[in-house]
Design a protein around this motif. Structure first.
Motif, mmCIF file in Angstrom:
data_model
loop_
_atom_site.group_PDB
_atom_site.id
_atom_site.type_symbol
_atom_site.label_atom_id
_atom_site.label_comp_id
_atom_site.label_asym_id
_atom_site.label_seq_id
_atom_site.Cartn_x
_atom_site.Cartn_y
_atom_site.Cartn_z
ATOM 1 N N LEU A 1 -10.943 -5.546 36.103
ATOM 2 C CA LEU A 1 -9.747 -5.952 35.375
ATOM 3 C C LEU A 1 -9.748 -7.452 35.122
ATOM 4 O O LEU A 1 -9.479 -7.927 34.012
ATOM 5 C CB LEU A 1 -8.530 -5.555 36.210
ATOM 6 C CG LEU A 1 -7.146 -5.921 35.723
ATOM 7 C CD1 LEU A 1 -6.801 -5.085 34.513
ATOM 8 C CD2 LEU A 1 -6.124 -5.688 36.820
ATOM 9 N N LEU A 2 -10.091 -8.207 36.174
ATOM 10 C CA LEU A 2 -10.018 -9.658 36.061
ATOM 11 C C LEU A 2 -11.144 -10.233 35.206
ATOM 12 O O LEU A 2 -10.970 -11.270 34.584
ATOM 13 C CB LEU A 2 -10.001 -10.297 37.453
ATOM 14 C CG LEU A 2 -8.747 -9.972 38.258
ATOM 15 C CD1 LEU A 2 -8.746 -10.707 39.591
ATOM 16 C CD2 LEU A 2 -7.470 -10.301 37.495
ATOM 17 N N GLU B 1 -9.559 -10.013 31.916
ATOM 18 C CA GLU B 1 -8.431 -10.926 31.731
ATOM 19 C C GLU B 1 -8.865 -12.383 31.703
ATOM 20 O O GLU B 1 -8.325 -13.181 30.952
ATOM 21 C CB GLU B 1 -7.376 -10.679 32.803
ATOM 22 C CG GLU B 1 -6.718 -9.331 32.585
ATOM 23 C CD GLU B 1 -5.549 -9.073 33.507
ATOM 24 O OE1 GLU B 1 -4.812 -8.119 33.242
ATOM 25 O OE2 GLU B 1 -5.388 -9.817 34.500
ATOM 26 N N ARG C 1 -11.485 -2.063 41.078
ATOM 27 C CA ARG C 1 -10.585 -2.058 39.918
ATOM 28 C C ARG C 1 -10.166 -3.475 39.559
ATOM 29 O O ARG C 1 -10.168 -3.879 38.398
ATOM 30 C CB ARG C 1 -9.343 -1.215 40.219
ATOM 31 C CG ARG C 1 -9.597 0.265 40.214
ATOM 32 C CD ARG C 1 -8.348 1.019 40.560
ATOM 33 N NE ARG C 1 -7.289 0.829 39.575
ATOM 34 C CZ ARG C 1 -5.997 0.875 39.862
ATOM 35 N NH1 ARG C 1 -5.604 1.093 41.092
ATOM 36 N NH2 ARG C 1 -5.109 0.718 38.916
ATOM 37 N N LEU C 2 -9.815 -4.234 40.595
ATOM 38 C CA LEU C 2 -9.375 -5.609 40.364
ATOM 39 C C LEU C 2 -10.473 -6.458 39.742
ATOM 40 O O LEU C 2 -10.234 -7.219 38.813
ATOM 41 C CB LEU C 2 -8.983 -6.235 41.699
ATOM 42 C CG LEU C 2 -7.503 -6.340 41.990
ATOM 43 C CD1 LEU C 2 -7.296 -6.780 43.417
ATOM 44 C CD2 LEU C 2 -6.817 -7.316 41.034
ATOM 45 N N GLN C 3 -11.684 -6.321 40.277
ATOM 46 C CA GLN C 3 -12.774 -7.154 39.782
ATOM 47 C C GLN C 3 -13.047 -6.907 38.304
ATOM 48 O O GLN C 3 -13.218 -7.852 37.537
ATOM 49 C CB GLN C 3 -14.030 -6.929 40.628
ATOM 50 C CG GLN C 3 -13.964 -7.725 41.922
ATOM 51 C CD GLN C 3 -15.056 -7.384 42.897
ATOM 52 O OE1 GLN C 3 -15.528 -6.252 42.932
ATOM 53 N NE2 GLN C 3 -15.445 -8.336 43.711
#
Lengths: 267, 91
Positions: B24-25, B28, B20-22
């Motif tokens: 998302l970033l 962003e 999820r973080l990867q």
């Protein structure tokens, strides 16, 4: 000339203030002169973590407004020679100081101290801009959670845009038993994502709560794992080559099984 | 040594968090807002519609990550455009 280092995070509650307090305390324990600046105007906390809350007369807003001299506002730590705190104001807000004033304060302090550590408020508003204004280096604190890592990434971007390059990463509050179960991101996962140099990993340790309750940074007690981790982090900042400690004190399933068998055979 | 590792569920929560973080970033860091992506999608649609009949319902445009040879990831624009039929006239 000393070095100005900002301790920042993005998300609140990940341990910026605790990190600043322990870093500063151990730097002083090692014989250097350190001053800690709380830039969280309106919501100061570094004073209570350091156990110096009863000694505040003047604060950083008094200094920039010329109500007192810089030296008058510095609170000397009661335990360690060469450790000082410049507290934030409690009754004002972030707009009471601007980046130019902040820069002037750090320039002044650099002449006297080996290390000027700035405790940054959470968020990316005025308080953040003030905190990084005079900084040459940055430590970015995160916990192994999605929200904290995401905000850390944003802060890294903002630091680089402000030409504070090569920020160093502090992973705080890691729970090794959860990492083992695969329910918490490990050091590698976070480093993969943020892609900056790691300076320290601090385990989740209830001794931190105890030390915070007492107003004595945990590095002053040499028994706990978190204390050792903070000491190592500080040593690395001072340029020493210290390997990561093994945070894995809880025994694994196999060890527990072995112990069980031992107990059974000893009967 | 961890004997139980191979039997563990790949979908444990840390892997979900990391994935999820990867993603998302990637969004962003490239500073591409959903609105911007939507605009880009419209434009791509307009251009391609000149040449082929496409299934607008099945259209999927997203920013994702692509693995390079040296094991690093770069953001990539991935468009999946189902074609109904070619437009004969222009060809």
């Amino acid at each position: 000339m000393g070095e100005v280092i900002v301790i920042t995070s993005g998300k609140g509650g990940v341990g910026k203030t605790t990190t600043t307090a322990n870093l500063g305390t151990y730097i002083a324990m090692k014989g250097f002169k350190a001053v800690l600046i709380d830039t969280d105007i309106g919501l100061r906390n570094l004073d209570v973590i350091m156990g110096l809350e009863n000694r505040i007369v003047y604060d950083i807003v008094d200094v920039v407004e010329g109500q007192c001299r810089l030296k008058q506002a510095l609170i000397k730590d009661k335990r360690f020679e060469g450790l000082y705190l410049l507290p934030a104001a409690q009754t004002r807000d972030k707009t009471a100081v601007n980046p130019e004033q902040m820069q002037k304060v750090t320039e002044e302090l650099k002449k006297e101290f080996d290390y000027v550590l700035i405790d940054c408020p959470a968020g990316i508003e005025q308080g953040f801009k003030n905190a990084i204004a005079g900084a040459e280096k940055a430590l970015v604190v995160t916990t192994p959670e999605v929200s904290a890592v995401r905000d850390a990434d944003r802060i890294i971007g903002l630091l680089e845009a402000s030409e504070i390059n090569n920020p160093m990463l502090v992973i705080n509050r890691i729970k090794m038993d959860m990492v083992k179960r695969g329910d918490m991101m490990n050091i590698e996962d976070i480093m993969d994502i943020l892609a900056i140099d790691l300076i320290g990993v601090i385990p989740d340790d209830e001794n931190i709560v105890i030390s915070t309750n007492k107003g004595e940074p945990i590095v002053t007690d040499d028994k706990s794992l978190a204390s050792q981790a903070y000491r190592n982090l500080t040593a690395r900042l001072l340029g020493e080559d210290v390997p990561l400690i093994n945070l894995d004190t809880n025994k694994g399933f196999i060890d527990k099984l072995k112990n069980l068998f031992k107990m059974a055979s000893n009967r | 040594m961890d004997l139980f590792k191979p039997f563990r569920n790949k979908n444990n929560s840390k892997n979900v968090a990391k994935e999820r973080l990867q993603l998302l970033l990637v969004h962003e860091r490239s500073d591409i807002s959903p609105k911007f992506l939507e605009l880009m999608k419209e434009e791509i649609l307009n251009v391609i519609s000149n040449y082929v009949d496409i299934d607008k319902e099945g259209l999927d445009v997203e920013i994702t990550r692509e693995k390079k040879d040296n094991d690093t990831y770069v953001p990539a624009l991935r468009a999946n455009i189902p074609i109904k039929k070619m437009k004969q006239k222009i060809r």
